[in-house]
Each structure stands twice: as C-alpha cells, then as structure tokens.
Design a protein around this motif. Structure first.
Motif, PDB file in Angstrom:
ATOM      1  N   PHE A 176       0.832  -1.198   0.000  1.00  0.00           N
ATOM      2  CA  PHE A 176       0.000   0.000   0.000  1.00  0.00           C
ATOM      3  C   PHE A 176       0.871   1.254   0.000  1.00  0.00           C
ATOM      4  O   PHE A 176       0.519   2.256  -0.623  1.00  0.00           O
ATOM      5  CB  PHE A 176      -0.961  -0.005   1.185  1.00  0.00           C
ATOM      6  N   ILE A 177       1.998   1.190   0.670  1.00  0.00           N
ATOM      7  CA  ILE A 177       2.901   2.347   0.688  1.00  0.00           C
ATOM      8  C   ILE A 177       3.438   2.629  -0.713  1.00  0.00           C
ATOM      9  O   ILE A 177       3.469   3.785  -1.155  1.00  0.00           O
ATOM     10  CB  ILE A 177       4.053   2.135   1.700  1.00  0.00           C
ATOM     11  N   GLU A 178       3.843   1.592  -1.429  1.00  0.00           N
ATOM     12  CA  GLU A 178       4.316   1.768  -2.808  1.00  0.00           C
ATOM     13  C   GLU A 178       3.202   2.339  -3.688  1.00  0.00           C
ATOM     14  O   GLU A 178       3.443   3.236  -4.508  1.00  0.00           O
ATOM     15  CB  GLU A 178       4.769   0.431  -3.398  1.00  0.00           C
ATOM     16  N   ARG A 179       2.008   1.838  -3.520  1.00  0.00           N
ATOM     17  CA  ARG A 179       0.875   2.330  -4.308  1.00  0.00           C
ATOM     18  C   ARG A 179       0.595   3.795  -4.010  1.00  0.00           C
ATOM     19  O   ARG A 179       0.313   4.580  -4.906  1.00  0.00           O
ATOM     20  CB  ARG A 179      -0.372   1.495  -4.034  1.00  0.00           C
ATOM     21  N   LYS A 180       0.684   4.148  -2.726  1.00  0.00           N
ATOM     22  CA  LYS A 180       0.439   5.536  -2.346  1.00  0.00           C
ATOM     23  C   LYS A 180       1.458   6.459  -2.996  1.00  0.00           C
ATOM     24  O   LYS A 180       1.094   7.510  -3.530  1.00  0.00           O
ATOM     25  CB  LYS A 180       0.488   5.697  -0.822  1.00  0.00           C
ATOM     26  N   VAL A 181       2.716   6.069  -2.987  1.00  0.00           N
ATOM     27  CA  VAL A 181       3.766   6.890  -3.600  1.00  0.00           C
ATOM     28  C   VAL A 181       3.481   7.091  -5.092  1.00  0.00           C
ATOM     29  O   VAL A 181       3.571   8.214  -5.611  1.00  0.00           O
ATOM     30  CB  VAL A 181       5.162   6.253  -3.380  1.00  0.00           C
ATOM     31  N   ILE A 182       3.118   6.033  -5.775  1.00  0.00           N
ATOM     32  CA  ILE A 182       2.818   6.106  -7.211  1.00  0.00           C
ATOM     33  C   ILE A 182       1.602   6.997  -7.462  1.00  0.00           C
ATOM     34  O   ILE A 182       1.611   7.853  -8.359  1.00  0.00           O
ATOM     35  CB  ILE A 182       2.598   4.694  -7.786  1.00  0.00           C
ATOM     36  N   MET A 183       0.564   6.816  -6.673  1.00  0.00           N
ATOM     37  CA  MET A 183      -0.654   7.606  -6.875  1.00  0.00           C
ATOM     38  C   MET A 183      -0.432   9.079  -6.546  1.00  0.00           C
ATOM     39  O   MET A 183      -0.957   9.958  -7.245  1.00  0.00           O
ATOM     40  CB  MET A 183      -1.798   7.004  -6.063  1.00  0.00           C
ATOM     41  N   MET A 184       0.348   9.365  -5.519  1.00  0.00           N
ATOM     42  CA  MET A 184       0.632  10.760  -5.181  1.00  0.00           C
ATOM     43  C   MET A 184       1.470  11.422  -6.279  1.00  0.00           C
ATOM     44  O   MET A 184       1.270  12.594  -6.601  1.00  0.00           O
ATOM     45  CB  MET A 184       1.323  10.860  -3.827  1.00  0.00           C
ATOM     46  N   LYS A 185       2.364  10.667  -6.875  1.00  0.00           N
ATOM     47  CA  LYS A 185       3.141  11.182  -8.011  1.00  0.00           C
ATOM     48  C   LYS A 185       2.201  11.491  -9.175  1.00  0.00           C
ATOM     49  O   LYS A 185       2.347  12.523  -9.842  1.00  0.00           O
ATOM     50  CB  LYS A 185       4.210  10.163  -8.419  1.00  0.00           C
ATOM     51  N   PHE A 186       1.237  10.627  -9.417  1.00  0.00           N
ATOM     52  CA  PHE A 186       0.255  10.851 -10.477  1.00  0.00           C
ATOM     53  C   PHE A 186      -0.541  12.123 -10.206  1.00  0.00           C
ATOM     54  O   PHE A 186      -0.739  12.951 -11.098  1.00  0.00           O
ATOM     55  CB  PHE A 186      -0.671   9.637 -10.611  1.00  0.00           C
ATOM     56  N   ALA A 187      -0.969  12.316  -8.968  1.00  0.00           N
ATOM     57  CA  ALA A 187      -1.716  13.527  -8.604  1.00  0.00           C
ATOM     58  C   ALA A 187      -0.858  14.767  -8.847  1.00  0.00           C
ATOM     59  O   ALA A 187      -1.362  15.783  -9.369  1.00  0.00           O
ATOM     60  CB  ALA A 187      -2.164  13.465  -7.147  1.00  0.00           C
ATOM     61  N   GLU A 188       0.423  14.688  -8.500  1.00  0.00           N
ATOM     62  CA  GLU A 188       1.322  15.822  -8.737  1.00  0.00           C
ATOM     63  C   GLU A 188       1.498  16.097 -10.224  1.00  0.00           C
ATOM     64  O   GLU A 188       1.569  17.254 -10.653  1.00  0.00           O
ATOM     65  CB  GLU A 188       2.683  15.579  -8.079  1.00  0.00           C
ATOM     66  N   LEU A 189       1.568  15.041 -11.023  1.00  0.00           N
ATOM     67  CA  LEU A 189       1.675  15.215 -12.479  1.00  0.00           C
ATOM     68  C   LEU A 189       0.425  15.891 -13.036  1.00  0.00           C
ATOM     69  O   LEU A 189       0.522  16.761 -13.909  1.00  0.00           O
ATOM     70  CB  LEU A 189       1.903  13.868 -13.172  1.00  0.00           C
ATOM     71  N   LEU A 190      -0.739  15.488 -12.552  1.00  0.00           N
ATOM     72  CA  LEU A 190      -1.968  16.140 -12.990  1.00  0.00           C
ATOM     73  C   LEU A 190      -1.919  17.630 -12.681  1.00  0.00           C
ATOM     74  O   LEU A 190      -2.232  18.471 -13.533  1.00  0.00           O
ATOM     75  CB  LEU A 190      -3.191  15.510 -12.315  1.00  0.00           C
ATOM     76  N   LYS A 191      -1.511  17.967 -11.469  1.00  0.00           N
ATOM     77  CA  LYS A 191      -1.462  19.371 -11.060  1.00  0.00           C
ATOM     78  C   LYS A 191      -0.419  20.155 -11.846  1.00  0.00           C
ATOM     79  O   LYS A 191      -0.654  21.298 -12.220  1.00  0.00           O
ATOM     80  CB  LYS A 191      -1.174  19.470  -9.558  1.00  0.00           C
ATOM     81  N   SER A 192       0.731  19.543 -12.098  1.00  0.00           N
ATOM     82  CA  SER A 192       1.803  20.254 -12.794  1.00  0.00           C
ATOM     83  C   SER A 192       1.496  20.453 -14.277  1.00  0.00           C
ATOM     84  O   SER A 192       2.072  21.325 -14.918  1.00  0.00           O
ATOM     85  CB  SER A 192       3.137  19.527 -12.630  1.00  0.00           C
ATOM     86  N   ARG A 193       0.590  19.664 -14.804  1.00  0.00           N
ATOM     87  CA  ARG A 193       0.235  19.769 -16.226  1.00  0.00           C
ATOM     88  C   ARG A 193      -1.191  20.283 -16.425  1.00  0.00           C
ATOM     89  O   ARG A 193      -1.786  20.066 -17.462  1.00  0.00           O
ATOM     90  CB  ARG A 193       0.403  18.401 -16.881  1.00  0.00           C
ATOM     91  N   ILE A 194      -1.705  20.995 -15.428  1.00  0.00           N
ATOM     92  CA  ILE A 194      -3.106  21.418 -15.455  1.00  0.00           C
ATOM     93  C   ILE A 194      -3.435  22.260 -16.689  1.00  0.00           C
ATOM     94  O   ILE A 194      -4.490  22.072 -17.299  1.00  0.00           O
ATOM     95  CB  ILE A 194      -3.514  22.136 -14.152  1.00  0.00           C
TER      96      ILE A 194
END
Length: 98
Positions: free
Chosen positions: A44-62
């Motif tokens: 779950f920790i690995e998944r959280k890191v990946i998903m949080m990176k995805f959220a950051e990518l969404l925000k950085s490419r808004i």
C-alpha cells in the motif's frame, strides 16, 4: 476506417487515429494482465507513492490537460481546470486511503 477527434465548437478535426487490430487489442489485454499481476503484489505504501506522483503530475500539467479537455469536449477552460484539479484530489483521496 479512421477515428477522428473533433473540436465540438469549430468542427475542426484535431487528429485522426487508425483503429487497432484484434491482435493488437489482445496483446494489450495480455500486457494489462501482466501489469496487474505485478501491481497486486505492491505494498500500500508503494501504491500511495505512485498515486501521489500521479496527482502531482496532474497538477503540474493542469494547463496542458485543461486545453486538451476544452478542445476535445468543448468545455470552458475554467471548467476544464476545475476538472483536472478535481481528478487530482480524487487520486490523493484514494492514495491516502490506502
């Protein structure tokens, strides 16, 4: 038969795509199955890191993503910005729930 992405506001064809073959579709299903096999063994920790990176990518490419949504769906840019931000918050919600 090609597939077309059309701007609903202007009718302009933005891009055309060739459909994939049955063989290509089956190969993609197999690759997806293999990826799931690996994903299901991540913590779950690995998944959280990946998903949080995805959220950051969404925000950085808004801006880029909002423009794409507006071109393809005809939404106002302000609505598209909100949609991308909302998607990022959903990803963060589920990442924090893991």
């Amino acid at each position: 038969m090609t597939l077309k992405s059309t701007n609903p506001a202007t009718g302009e064809v933005l891009k055309t795509f060739d459909p994939i073959t049955r063989t290509q579709a089956l190969e993609l299903v197999e690759k997806s199955h293999e990826a799931y096999g690996k994903w299901r063994h991540t913590s779950f920790i690995e998944r959280k890191v990946i998903m949080m990176k995805f959220a950051e990518l969404l925000k950085s490419r808004i801006d880029e993503l909002s423009e794409l949504i507006t071109l393809e769906m005809g939404k106002r840019i302000s609505e598209s910005n909100k949609e991308v931000g909302f998607c990022a918050r959903i990803v963060e919600f589920y990442a924090n729930g893991a």
